[in-house]
Scaffold this motif. Structure first.
Motif, short mmCIF file in Angstrom:
data_model
loop_
_atom_site.label_atom_id
_atom_site.label_comp_id
_atom_site.label_asym_id
_atom_site.label_seq_id
_atom_site.Cartn_x
_atom_site.Cartn_y
_atom_site.Cartn_z
N MET A 115 -6.82 -2.29 -7.30
CA MET A 115 -5.46 -2.63 -7.69
C MET A 115 -4.96 -3.86 -6.93
N PHE A 116 -5.35 -3.98 -5.66
CA PHE A 116 -5.00 -5.19 -4.91
C PHE A 116 -5.72 -6.41 -5.48
N LEU B 198 -5.10 8.39 -5.93
CA LEU B 198 -6.02 7.26 -5.93
C LEU B 198 -6.89 7.28 -4.68
N ASN B 199 -8.17 6.99 -4.86
CA ASN B 199 -9.02 6.84 -3.69
C ASN B 199 -8.93 5.41 -3.17
N ASP B 200 -9.56 5.16 -2.05
CA ASP B 200 -9.44 3.86 -1.40
C ASP B 200 -10.04 2.74 -2.25
N ASP C 1 -0.06 9.41 -9.17
CA ASP C 1 0.01 10.75 -9.72
C ASP C 1 -0.51 11.74 -8.68
N VAL C 2 0.32 12.66 -8.23
CA VAL C 2 -0.09 13.57 -7.14
C VAL C 2 -1.21 14.49 -7.57
N LYS C 3 -1.35 14.73 -8.88
CA LYS C 3 -2.44 15.58 -9.35
C LYS C 3 -3.76 14.80 -9.44
N LYS C 4 -3.68 13.49 -9.56
CA LYS C 4 -4.85 12.64 -9.58
C LYS C 4 -4.62 11.47 -8.64
N LEU D 298 0.83 -1.20 0.00
CA LEU D 298 0.00 0.00 0.00
C LEU D 298 0.86 1.26 0.00
N ARG D 299 1.92 1.24 0.77
CA ARG D 299 2.82 2.39 0.79
C ARG D 299 3.48 2.59 -0.59
N GLU D 300 3.84 1.52 -1.24
CA GLU D 300 4.46 1.63 -2.56
C GLU D 300 3.46 2.13 -3.60
N ILE D 301 2.20 1.71 -3.50
CA ILE D 301 1.19 2.17 -4.44
C ILE D 301 0.95 3.67 -4.29
#
Length: 465
Positions: A434-435, A426-428, A421-424, A413-416
């Protein structure tokens, strides 16, 4: 119905918590540092125990391995190696230079926040009354650097005017570290802004009126209220994040620092892992043989003999408990190393789910015994020093029926989050998807839970404009 009394003989098994068993349980759950202190206490209470010393350290006995030829022929090894003519080592003359040592080498510990502020107060151009007020105010500053008494209370206690107390407080607030002596977070940040010479008016306005909204990441709302762009608000927020909300935390007492002494050391030798129980710091205790003569002589009374017998039994049981602790630690550590070999080879991402019951079944112990053996103990591995409870983590099911530990999921999770992209951001739910693509079933709520445990902010706070 006839009633009466009668005598029956019945044989049952009961577990009685004897003092010896209680001591064995206590010794098992102690860490190496705590066990060292416990042994010191037992050495003071039980005269039958003594610290084992080598024969050479005693100086009163000869080495049994030393033969008569070594006594007659003594070689002056110090002079032999000092010559070095036949060793191929050039002889080095000793220099008589004296190394100058600075005053800092004689300091036993770093100054505390109070001492640092008192030193600056003594160097300030204040009169005696102002210095007395300053000492009182400094004494009421907490370890984080905030003043815990109001100016009104200080002036009433010292019987001085509030203006004078305010002036002395202003002098203290000019000391280092910047922001010390503030009465709240806003004042602390404003003092640092003034000290650093920040001329951004938006920064000051955000500190004075919008700190709560800034903490919640409501950048769009603040931009509309202030009539500026979201980019300007974010730049001002970045400046505020560089300020220290607790200026006194760098002056914590160094005696509060506690170094970890691992109870078990795992080292990689070749392709195998070697397990060592770290008991080198523990004093080697033995039973004093002098008191054993009391049991062999008839001139001592029965009370003295009973006293010696009880102390000898207690000493023997302590030695047995320490040895049993060492064997139990070795068994549990060996089982952990065998089950978590992928973690030792490749890192946290390969940590497997494990519980106490699995280890207890393998080593042939009860779950409570394994729990006591791993509580408050640390293990040193090639991947770092970890608490032994770290290896007992829950897991989630993945593709193929395999289980993935919570720690490895947190690492992924930390790596994801780090690669998003800091401008977009990811939400939870996207992270959960992705998991799922990686074959790990994890819900959105679990992602939010792990994100909070890792200290990762929400989507709104991570977004960059």
């Amino acid at each position: 119905m006839r009633m009466g009394y009668g005598l029956n003989i019945e044989q049952t098994q009961k577990l009685i918590m004897t003092p010896e068993l209680r001591q064995a349980i206590t010794v098992l759950q102690l860490s190496s540092l705590e066990l060292g202190m416990y042994i010191e206490e037992q050495l003071q209470e039980n005269p039958m125990l003594e610290v084992h010393e080598d024969d050479l350290e005693r100086g009163g006995q000869n080495d049994p391995l030393e033969d008569d030829s070594s006594k007659t022929e003594q070689v002056d090894w110090e002079e032999y190696f000092h010559d070095g003519s036949d060793l191929g080592v050039p002889r080095v003359e000793k220099r008589s230079e004296v190394t100058e040592v600075g005053y800092e080498n004689f300091l036993t510990q770093a100054p505390t926040l109070t001492e640092h502020l008192m030193m600056q107060l003594s160097l300030s151009p204040c009169d005696e009354l102002s210095k007395a007020i300053g000492e009182y105010l400094i004494g009421n500053i907490d370890p984080n650097g905030y003043l815990q008494v109001s100016i009104k209370e200080a002036s009433e206690y010292l019987k001085v005017s509030q203006n004078l107390a305010e002036n002395v407080l202003a002098v203290i607030q000019s000391f280092e570290p910047p922001g010390v002596g503030a009465r709240n977070l806003q004042e602390c940040l404003l003092i640092q802004v003034q000290y650093l010479g920040i001329k951004n008016r938006l920064v000051i306005e955000l500190i004075e009126k919008h700190l709560k909204d800034l903490a919640k990441g409501k950048l769009n709302q603040m931009a509309q209220q202030l009539g500026v762009s979201v980019t300007d608000v974010q730049e001002a927020a970045d400046i505020i994040k560089t300020l220290d909300p607790k200026p006194g935390r760098n002056f914590t007492n160094p005696n509060d620092v506690r170094y970890i002494s691992p109870d078990v050391v795992v080292e990689r030798v070749g392709g195998e892992y070697v397990i060592l129980v770290n008991d080198a710091s523990l004093p080697r205790i033995t039973i004093n043989s002098t008191y054993r003569t009391v049991l062999n002589q008839n001139e001592f009374d029965s009370q003295a003999r009973r006293f010696v017998e009880s102390k000898l039994n207690a000493a023997a049981w302590l030695l047995k408990s320490i040895e049993q602790r060492r064997l139990t630690l070795y068994k549990v550590a060996s089982c952990i190393v065998e089950l978590q070999r992928d973690f030792l080879d490749y890192g946290v991402k390969f940590l497997k789910p494990l519980n106490l019951k699995n280890v207890a079944d393998i080593v042939g112990l009860h779950e409570s015994t394994v729990s006591r053996a791993t509580s408050n103990k640390y293990i040193q591995t090639p991947q770092g020093v970890y608490e032994m409870k770290f290896f007992f983590s829950t897991g989630l099911s993945s593709a193929g029926g395999k289980m993935t530990s919570a720690e490895s999921i947190k690492r992924m999770l930390r790596e994801i989050i780090a690669s998003e992209d800091v401008k977009k951001p990811l939400n939870d739910q996207k992270v959960s998807d992705m998991f799922a693509e990686r074959g790990i079933k994890i819900s959105r709520r679990t992602v939010a839970k792990y994100r909070d445990e890792l200290g990762i902010p929400s989507l709104r706070q991570r977004k960059r404009y």
